[in-house]
Design a protein around this motif. Structure first.
Motif, mmCIF file in Angstrom:
data_model
loop_
_atom_site.group_PDB
_atom_site.id
_atom_site.type_symbol
_atom_site.label_atom_id
_atom_site.label_comp_id
_atom_site.label_asym_id
_atom_site.label_seq_id
_atom_site.Cartn_x
_atom_site.Cartn_y
_atom_site.Cartn_z
ATOM 1 N N ASP A 116 26.845 4.879 8.727
ATOM 2 C CA ASP A 116 25.720 5.502 9.419
ATOM 3 C C ASP A 116 26.204 6.585 10.377
ATOM 4 O OD1 ASP A 116 24.068 3.833 8.044
ATOM 5 O OD2 ASP A 116 23.507 2.579 9.755
ATOM 6 N N GLN A 172 17.020 3.908 7.561
ATOM 7 C CA GLN A 172 17.212 4.416 8.916
ATOM 8 C C GLN A 172 18.486 3.842 9.519
ATOM 9 O OE1 GLN A 172 15.435 6.599 11.203
ATOM 10 N NE2 GLN A 172 17.436 6.242 12.098
ATOM 11 N N THR A 173 18.668 2.524 9.332
ATOM 12 C CA THR A 173 19.882 1.842 9.786
ATOM 13 C C THR A 173 20.348 0.931 8.659
ATOM 14 O OG1 THR A 173 19.087 1.854 12.076
ATOM 15 C CG2 THR A 173 20.912 0.361 11.531
ATOM 16 N N ARG A 193 11.986 3.215 7.526
ATOM 17 C CA ARG A 193 11.847 2.788 8.914
ATOM 18 C C ARG A 193 12.326 1.359 9.139
ATOM 19 N NH1 ARG A 193 6.686 4.912 7.787
ATOM 20 N NH2 ARG A 193 6.381 7.041 8.583
ATOM 21 N N CYS A 215 8.734 5.723 5.001
ATOM 22 C CA CYS A 215 9.893 6.444 5.527
ATOM 23 C C CYS A 215 9.494 7.448 6.598
ATOM 24 C CB CYS A 215 10.623 7.174 4.400
ATOM 25 S SG CYS A 215 11.275 6.099 3.113
ATOM 26 N N ARG A 273 13.956 8.563 5.761
ATOM 27 C CA ARG A 273 14.647 7.428 6.361
ATOM 28 C C ARG A 273 13.709 6.210 6.395
ATOM 29 N NH1 ARG A 273 14.770 8.579 11.352
ATOM 30 N NH2 ARG A 273 13.688 10.592 11.271
ATOM 31 N N VAL A 321 15.575 14.466 10.124
ATOM 32 C CA VAL A 321 16.797 13.883 10.669
ATOM 33 C C VAL A 321 16.664 13.747 12.176
ATOM 34 C CG1 VAL A 321 18.282 14.768 8.832
ATOM 35 C CG2 VAL A 321 17.850 16.173 10.860
#
Length: 448
Positions: A345, A337-338, A366, A423, A364, A427
């Protein structure tokens, strides 16, 4: 005299712009990359030309001669199409008889790494991008010191940028113990070499020309110690494919030190894994890894699953994924996610939304950092150091091990499936300011 000096300065500036544009157009680049550099040079030449000298070069045969691969032994009797395609790029044939152990957890990876090092009796040939100055980094160097004192020939390559925060005191002791340490792509170099932008991102330990420890992990607590919320992959390999790792290390050492001479593996061919090492970077005349993945994705019939920390694909890779999804192939991209690189990113947002619109599944993670670089296309898979981005595919020195046996592919699919519940699918819909920022950073991607 002032007018004459001004005239000469203008003429020289125009000449420099012309020469720089000639270099851009002569190099093998995507049209987007060439257009971005040309526009940058035309609009802001006083900034673009110095940046191009430092960052703009790709393949440089004079500075990085091609890897000299040894003839393949135990070649696969019925190689998959992607394996045969790689041979057309000069990559050794996929070999049978390899033994592979996957490391899914940091503990498994660190235990295997230390076993590989401490069991070495004659030589250790090692390349890493990053070596952290922490407990894991200290333990790694201490293990090398112990082997060097025991008479093992230790050869260690560290990328100069990745080694900024290295354990300097311990490395000094390693040198005192008789080991050889070299830094790849130093910061100070002739401008015409242009290799500041060409980082050695490979990660491998070759012990006694017999056993390889490799994958996506660097040396540091984040990669090899529990409790850091980092997910990564590495493996231990024995068998005929070890020879290709030896050849890749020899090419790296040839750049930073004296040629190591002929090194031949005698690793036993008694395993059940079919494998093929694919390096990429300035020491490969073509972009074999990139082009083979494009080919494999276009040929996919059932599934394309990719895990990567950074997602900045080339136009060819992006279109291959979109086309595959529209053909009904199960395309999944898993990423954090990040990530630990906020610029990537920002730049990835539009790419992911385009995939999502085409029916691809975006997953993504988490919490934590997904640093694994792996993928599965139908009945084959790969693990290595290469991210699914422009830099890894077209610039950096990388390696990816292609795997063609059912058991390994099934194990990686199970690992991927096990991560899916952690995840968030889909998006994010960005705000207008973020969308503008994403567009700006995406424009810079082709310039790599």
């Amino acid at each position: 005299m002032i007018w004459l000096a001004s005239h000469i300065l203008v003429v020289l500036s125009i000449a420099m712009v012309g020469v720089a544009m000639l270099f851009v157009l002569q190099q093998r680049r995507t049209p987007q990359s060439a257009a971005a550099w040309v526009l940058f040079i035309l609009l802001i030449p006083y900034l673009a030309i110095p940046l191009f000298l430092a960052l703009g070069f790709r393949k440089q045969a004079g500075r990085f001669p091609p890897i000299r691969f040894s003839p393949a032994t135990h070649p696969a009797a019925n190689p998959q199409p992607i394996a045969k395609a790689l041979q057309a790029f000069g990559i050794p044939a996929a070999s049978e008889g390899n033994s592979l152990t996957l490391h899914f957890t940091p503990t498994q990876a660190q235990t295997a790494l230390m076993a590989t090092i401490l069991q070495a009796q004659t030589r250790l040939d090692i390349t890493f991008y990053l070596l952290d100055n922490d407990a894991t980094g200290h333990a790694f160097v201490e293990a090398l010191i112990a082997r060097a004192k025991a008479g093992v020939a230790v050869h260690l390559i560290l990328d100069r940028l990745g080694a900024l925060h290295r354990p300097k005191a311990e490395l000094a002791r390693l040198l005192a113990a008789g080991a050889k340490l070299r830094y790849f792509s130093p910061f100070l170099h002739r401008p015409d070499n242009g290799h500041l932008n060409l980082r050695n991102h490979r990660k491998m330990v070759v012990a006694d020309l017999n056993t390889v420890w490799a994958g996506g992990r660097n040396i540091g607590d984040a990669y090899l110690a529990e409790g850091h919320d980092w997910i990564d992959l590495s493996f231990t390999l024995q068998g005929p494919a070890v020879q290709s790792y030896i050849d890749v290390f020899a090419a790296d050492w040839d750049v930073v030190g004296t040629p190591p001479g002929t090194l031949i593996s005698h690793s036993p061919a008694d395993g059940a894994v079919t494998a093929q090492l694919v390096p990429s970077g300035p020491d490969t005349p073509d972009d074999a890894l990139h082009d083979a993945l494009v080919y494999g994705i276009h040929r996919a019939e059932r599934s394309v699953w990719i895990t990567t920390p950074y997602f900045l694909p080339t136009e060819a890779l992006q279109q291959a994924l979109i086309t595959a999804s529209r053909r009904g192939v199960d395309v999944r991209v898993m990423l954090p996610q990040t990530s630990n690189q906020w610029i990537t990113d920002l730049a990835r947002g539009a790419y992911l939304r385009d995939l999502d619109a085409a029916g691809c599944t975006i997953l993504r993670l988490r919490k934590g950092m997904l640093h694994a670089k792996a993928g599965m296309i139908d009945d084959m898979a790969w693990i290595g150091s290469a991210n699914f981005d422009v830099r890894s595919m077209l610039l950096n020195f990388e390696t990816a091990l292609m795997l063609y046996d059912a058991a390994t592919v099934i194990a990686l699919q199970a690992w991927f499936t096990g991560l899916a519940p952690l995840c968030e699918p889909g998006v994010l819909i960005p705000s207008l300011p973020r969308r503008c920022a994403e567009s700006i950073f995406r424009l810079g991607a082709p310039m790599l």
